[in-house]
Design an enzyme around this catalytic site. Sequence first.
Site, PDB file in Angstrom:
ATOM      1  N   ASP A  97       0.829  -1.209   0.000  1.00  0.00           N
ATOM      2  CA  ASP A  97       0.000   0.000   0.000  1.00  0.00           C
ATOM      3  C   ASP A  97       0.866   1.263   0.000  1.00  0.00           C
ATOM      4  O   ASP A  97       1.987   1.242  -0.511  1.00  0.00           O
ATOM      5  CB  ASP A  97      -0.904  -0.034   1.247  1.00  0.00           C
ATOM      6  CG  ASP A  97      -2.276   0.571   1.005  1.00  0.00           C
ATOM      7  OD1 ASP A  97      -2.336   1.787   0.768  1.00  0.00           O
ATOM      8  OD2 ASP A  97      -3.277  -0.156   1.060  1.00  0.00           O
ATOM      9  N   HIS A 151      -3.711   5.845   3.553  1.00  0.00           N
ATOM     10  CA  HIS A 151      -4.472   4.668   3.155  1.00  0.00           C
ATOM     11  C   HIS A 151      -3.952   3.371   3.783  1.00  0.00           C
ATOM     12  O   HIS A 151      -4.702   2.582   4.358  1.00  0.00           O
ATOM     13  CB  HIS A 151      -4.472   4.559   1.632  1.00  0.00           C
ATOM     14  CG  HIS A 151      -5.439   3.586   1.067  1.00  0.00           C
ATOM     15  ND1 HIS A 151      -5.121   2.268   0.864  1.00  0.00           N
ATOM     16  CD2 HIS A 151      -6.711   3.729   0.639  1.00  0.00           C
ATOM     17  CE1 HIS A 151      -6.156   1.641   0.331  1.00  0.00           C
ATOM     18  NE2 HIS A 151      -7.131   2.501   0.183  1.00  0.00           N
ATOM     19  N   SER A 195     -11.464  -0.970  -0.667  1.00  0.00           N
ATOM     20  CA  SER A 195     -10.176  -0.911   0.028  1.00  0.00           C
ATOM     21  C   SER A 195     -10.321  -1.318   1.484  1.00  0.00           C
ATOM     22  O   SER A 195      -9.383  -1.830   2.092  1.00  0.00           O
ATOM     23  CB  SER A 195      -9.604   0.513  -0.006  1.00  0.00           C
ATOM     24  OG  SER A 195      -8.884   0.753  -1.175  1.00  0.00           O
TER      25      SER A 195
END
Length: 510
Positions: A183, A226, A434
């Site tokens: 990520d 994220h 996600s």
Amino acid sequence: MAHLRSRRRLALAVPVVLSLTASLGFLPAAASAAPQTASAAERVTDAPSLAYVVNTKADRRTIASVKKAIAAAGGTVVVTYDRIGVIVVHSANPDFGQEIRKARGVESAGATRTAPLTAAGTTDEGAADYVTAAEAARTKAASAQTPGSEPLEADQWDLRAIGADKAAKVNPGSGKVTVAVIDTGVDDTHPDLAPNFSASQSANCVGGKADTSEGAWRPYTDEDYHGTHVAGEIAAARNGIGVAGVAPGVKVAGIKVSDPDNGLFYPENVVCAFVFAADHGVEITNNSYYVDPWLYNCMDDPDQKAIVDAVNRAQLYAQKKGTLHLASAGNSNHDLDSDAIVDDSSPDDSTPVTRTIDPHECFDVPTQLPGVVTVSATGVQNLKSYYSTYGYGVVDIAAPGGDRRYQLPDTPSKDGRILSTMPNGAYAFLQGTSMASPHAAGVAALLKSKHPWATPAQLQALLKAQADNPGCPDSYDQDGDGAQDATCEGGSRVNGFYGFGIVNALRAVK
């Protein structure tokens, strides 16, 4: 961030994964050698450099020969992954791709980007909503009414939806199991992540080579949140601070693959991440993104074909070494089993061109690669989230990803999204496939904890077996305009919205 996460296909009838495996196993290699001329050097004088992946047989003699051809065509080798036959190359020769594809021993080769770098994103849907001090105090008061809860757990409807709160009391997961978050980086200094973080299995893979120096895996800025959010959903510790993860007893690692200039996830970075994870004993990877710059990679395009080939070699190598991969299905509300999809977002590193693709021939990478578990998103009502991509025979399982429009929980915040960790000790709500994939990865980690000798294929079978399938809804008119917003195909055992069903953490540990 617009792109962190998008799709894949499962084994029913003759699925895409089988045809894809076949196409990658028999890619033709040209017989002629690369031109040995001075023109390559002459053509690179004022041209910008691009990155390429060159795929060949995994034997020393062939790789050595191909390296000579790379140099002759004006390329510079960045890194060679001998065991999978993937070479990452930089070249300013505008004809490098054409020339190297003619070289003896080259099975596929292509550019991994199309133009100067620009901003893109991930598979979360919408901006993050940070928790304020006042909101935290309200949630803490509500959480305190349930003994053993984490301070912000009253807002974690997603844990209760899959029985993760009860599962933690039976088996929180083993510290011998690691989930690597491929990520934007993970802030391992967060108090909810520090207890379970595995620095020895973390790295920065940007550029295609793993950097394992201290902190290399951390996000560049607070805006690169994220990966930290995803990590908390998987393994935030039950330590009396903030939130809890689905598997609060397992280890979590961070493998950073996002470009520092634009946040894009280029193929060579992801190849590095899969190989690094495999070589460092990672049992599970979470992939809440799609490989840039193409949302769908079409096998009739030499550059896109080379991307599929390179990433597939890397992820298959990891599978063979015992690593299970999970990936988010995407946020486009696309039907991945349809005959045609309009893609107006690719390439996302230059000027997108609207094109119509067949998702059976053009693949979202890594989610549609063979053996990768594709995860769709649900809300608090166990309905497919309005944005979630789906597809019969493509989606394997579903998990909570949040739905702030149509599925609102009876929690202190009344927020239908997912609450998790953020850089610098913060917490925020996000939604998207996600967020669904890490919930499933957490359940996979619980299953691996209970069945330590399970292979990736066996683990995937266990993941499907423990899932609860609500079946196709009678109607999916979420906005009430009289038209169906998506069509669910299949039955109560397997269907396009949920695959084999929504993950169940409690059933997994029992």
